[in-house]
Enzyme design. Structure first.
Site, PDB file in Angstrom:
ATOM      1  N   GLY A  24       4.955 -24.534  21.802  1.00  0.00           N
ATOM      2  CA  GLY A  24       4.225 -24.136  22.996  1.00  0.00           C
ATOM      3  C   GLY A  24       4.998 -23.067  23.754  1.00  0.00           C
ATOM      4  O   GLY A  24       4.430 -22.103  24.257  1.00  0.00           O
ATOM      5  N   ASN A  26       2.368 -30.897  33.557  1.00  0.00           N
ATOM      6  CA  ASN A  26       3.122 -31.897  32.802  1.00  0.00           C
ATOM      7  C   ASN A  26       3.821 -32.921  33.694  1.00  0.00           C
ATOM      8  O   ASN A  26       4.077 -34.033  33.267  1.00  0.00           O
ATOM      9  CB  ASN A  26       4.140 -31.218  31.884  1.00  0.00           C
ATOM     10  N   GLN A  57      -0.684 -29.679  27.860  1.00  0.00           N
ATOM     11  CA  GLN A  57      -0.917 -31.073  28.278  1.00  0.00           C
ATOM     12  C   GLN A  57      -2.406 -31.412  28.342  1.00  0.00           C
ATOM     13  O   GLN A  57      -2.754 -32.557  28.630  1.00  0.00           O
ATOM     14  CB  GLN A  57      -0.274 -31.337  29.651  1.00  0.00           C
ATOM     15  N   SER A  98       0.386 -27.272  21.743  1.00  0.00           N
ATOM     16  CA  SER A  98       1.605 -27.645  21.036  1.00  0.00           C
ATOM     17  C   SER A  98       1.428 -28.969  20.309  1.00  0.00           C
ATOM     18  O   SER A  98       0.793 -29.894  20.825  1.00  0.00           O
ATOM     19  CB  SER A  98       2.761 -27.743  22.039  1.00  0.00           C
ATOM     20  N   HIS A 154       3.618 -31.482  19.312  1.00  0.00           N
ATOM     21  CA  HIS A 154       4.299 -32.745  19.603  1.00  0.00           C
ATOM     22  C   HIS A 154       3.847 -33.425  20.885  1.00  0.00           C
ATOM     23  O   HIS A 154       4.299 -34.516  21.198  1.00  0.00           O
ATOM     24  CB  HIS A 154       5.824 -32.555  19.593  1.00  0.00           C
ATOM     25  N   THR A 182       7.594 -16.753   7.548  1.00  0.00           N
ATOM     26  CA  THR A 182       6.859 -17.605   6.618  1.00  0.00           C
ATOM     27  C   THR A 182       6.335 -18.837   7.351  1.00  0.00           C
ATOM     28  O   THR A 182       7.052 -19.463   8.129  1.00  0.00           O
ATOM     29  CB  THR A 182       7.778 -18.020   5.444  1.00  0.00           C
ATOM     30  N   CYS A 187      12.900 -31.399  31.264  1.00  0.00           N
ATOM     31  CA  CYS A 187      13.763 -30.220  31.299  1.00  0.00           C
ATOM     32  C   CYS A 187      14.628 -30.226  32.547  1.00  0.00           C
ATOM     33  O   CYS A 187      15.711 -29.686  32.580  1.00  0.00           O
ATOM     34  CB  CYS A 187      12.935 -28.941  31.276  1.00  0.00           C
TER      35      CYS A 187
HETATM   36  C1  LIG Z   1       5.886 -29.334  26.501  1.00  0.00           C
HETATM   37  C2  LIG Z   1       5.231 -28.243  27.232  1.00  0.00           C
HETATM   38  C3  LIG Z   1       5.430 -26.910  26.865  1.00  0.00           C
HETATM   39  C4  LIG Z   1       6.378 -26.495  25.775  1.00  0.00           C
HETATM   40  O1  LIG Z   1       5.937 -26.847  24.496  1.00  0.00           O
HETATM   41  P1  LIG Z   1       7.024 -26.924  23.307  1.00  0.00           P
HETATM   42  O2  LIG Z   1       6.211 -27.048  22.071  1.00  0.00           O
HETATM   43  O3  LIG Z   1       7.867 -28.140  23.602  1.00  0.00           O
HETATM   44  O4  LIG Z   1       7.811 -25.668  23.372  1.00  0.00           O
HETATM   45  C5  LIG Z   1       4.766 -25.932  27.566  1.00  0.00           C
HETATM   46  N1  LIG Z   1       3.940 -26.246  28.569  1.00  0.00           N
HETATM   47  C6  LIG Z   1       3.714 -27.519  28.948  1.00  0.00           C
HETATM   48  C7  LIG Z   1       2.765 -27.795  30.060  1.00  0.00           C
HETATM   49  C8  LIG Z   1       4.357 -28.555  28.301  1.00  0.00           C
HETATM   50  O5  LIG Z   1       4.152 -29.807  28.700  1.00  0.00           O
END
Ligand SMILES: *Cc1c(COP(=O)(O)O)cnc(C)c1O
Length: 397
Positions: free
Chosen positions: A72, A158, A187, A207, A209, A245, A333
């Site tokens: 993300g 988030n 999110q 994203s 995860h 890749t 973070c």
């Molecule tokens: C987790 C998150 C990101 C970053 O995504 P990653 O894949 O961990 O780099 C960006 N924006 C929001 C709102 C997030 O919660």
């Protein structure tokens, strides 16, 4: 003690969906380079394209509008950095101005990038938010000028879960300027309905995860025909928009994660909304001097941000952890640093109260049985930490 494990930090990251785990296991031998012309490469390429279709259809995009990226954060960096491209590239002309408008409550990957752009001569303007974390459309309208080239506003926050009215925001941007509109929907996608055409966005970030897929894979929606500049240069992967890749296994897993979101999202939303209400009401009943942060209604059903007077969030987090409960203070973070959450500060919460805040973020694996335990432990831990605080006990006398 130590036998229970309750994970309620799903906004930081999520465990893999069992179906995602299975497809990863099944796919580990798909090792070909998707750019190779032989059958081994073509097999990998077919899987990548199948995943692209799934993601596109889930958010109402066309498959060529989906660009796979490493995270993300990378997607957000890519969008904000299109201004660093030479104005000659692909005939774009940024010479009329490269102003960016964003908000004070964005994820650090947007805020840090915008800070960096500032130092390279890009003007960045920050929208305020109200006490619930919502931006003001009038302020946005006033900020837009002929020099505005990009507006980037997250869909769901988030830390506090507040959901912005992205459709109205995109309308205001497009009706009042020639700027492109990006939303960080990391999110939001997989939790609430997201349709890029309905929303009218030019770019959208998601994203893996955060939706039961693996870490290190994300996708950027870039509307067909929109100005673009690759952030990572090299080969012609992703139609020249992102070199390197492809992360075939990650892409396959992201495709499966999204497929499962499509099946489970609606029911899960209702279930987690019920859980959040129970948590909120019980904590409010059982613990004095607590305050909920974020919007009471326009908020993710999975996110509950709460401040307890007279405690340090870090102490609460560590005591909860000893009882097997995983939550977060402010944002992942920000923890580890002693800075109060920039999001809470932007909503007008005092630094002191921000320090005493905890984010509980629910996910698909949480059960109703866990709620009783969590409420009981919260009561115990808050009483304990408050008991250690002379300032708080004095105040209560
Ligand atoms: C987790 C998150 C990101 C970053 O995504 P990653 O894949 O961990 O780099 C960006 N924006 C929001 C709102 C997030 O919660």
């Amino acid at each position: 003690m130590g036998t229970k494990f309750v994970y309620m930090d799903n906004n930081a990251t999520t465990p893999l969906h069992p179906e995602v785990k299975s497809i990863i296991k099944e796919s580990v031998d798909i090792f070909g380079n998707p750019s190779s012309l032989h059958s081994c490469g073509r097999l990998a390429s077919e899987h990548v394209e199948k995943a692209r279709e799934k993601i596109a259809s889930f958010i109402g995009a066309e498959h060529e509008e989906i660009i796979f990226v490493g995270s993300g954060s990378e997607a957000n960096n890519t969008v904000l950095s299109i201004f660093l491209c030479s104005s000659k590239i692909r005939g774009h002309d940024w010479s009329n101005g490269k102003d960016i408008i964003t908000t004070r409550i964005e994820h650090p990957c947007v805020l840090e990038t915008s800070k960096c752009l500032r130092s390279r001569g890009v003007n960045v303007f920050y929208l305020d938010v109200d006490k619930f974390g919502k931006i003001n459309l009038e302020q946005l309208k006033d900020m837009l000028t002929t020099k505005t080239r990009l507006v980037s506003i997250m869909m769901a926050n988030n830390e506090i879960g507040t959901i912005q009215d992205i459709k109205s925001i995109a309308d205001v941007v497009h009706e009042n300027s020639g700027a492109l509109f990006h939303t960080d929907a990391v999110q939001a996608v997989g939790k609430i309905p997201v349709d890029v055409k309905e929303l009218g966005v030019d770019f959208l970030t998601l994203s893996g995860h955060k939706m039961y897929g693996p870490k290190g894979i994300g996708a950027l929606y870039a509307k067909k025909g929109v100005e673009f500049c690759p952030f990572i240069r090299g080969g012609q992967q992703e139609k020249g928009r992102r070199a390197g890749t492809e992360n075939t296994l990650g892409i396959i897993a992201l495709g499966k994660a999204i497929e499962m979101r499509a099946k489970e999202m609606e029911e899960e939303h209702i279930r987690l909304k019920g859980f959040k209400d129970i948590l909120k009401n019980s904590l409010e009943q059982k613990i004095a001097d607590i305050h909920f942060n974020g919007h009471p209604d326009d908020s993710l059903s999975s996110t509950l941000n709460v401040s307890f007077d007279g405690v340090e969030g870090e102490a609460v987090l560590l005591y909860l952890d000893l009882e097997g409960i995983a939550v977060s203070t402010g944002s992942a973070c920000a923890s580890g640093s002693l800075n109060p959450s920039h999001v809470l500060l932007a909503t007008g919460v005092s630094a002191e109260r921000a320090h005493g805040s905890i984010r509980v973020s629910l996910g698909r694996e949480n059960t109703k049985e866990e709620l009783g335990y969590v409420i009981e432990i919260f009561q115990k831990v808050i009483a304990k930490v408050r008991g250690m605080s002379t300032a708080y006990s004095k105040r209560r006398e």
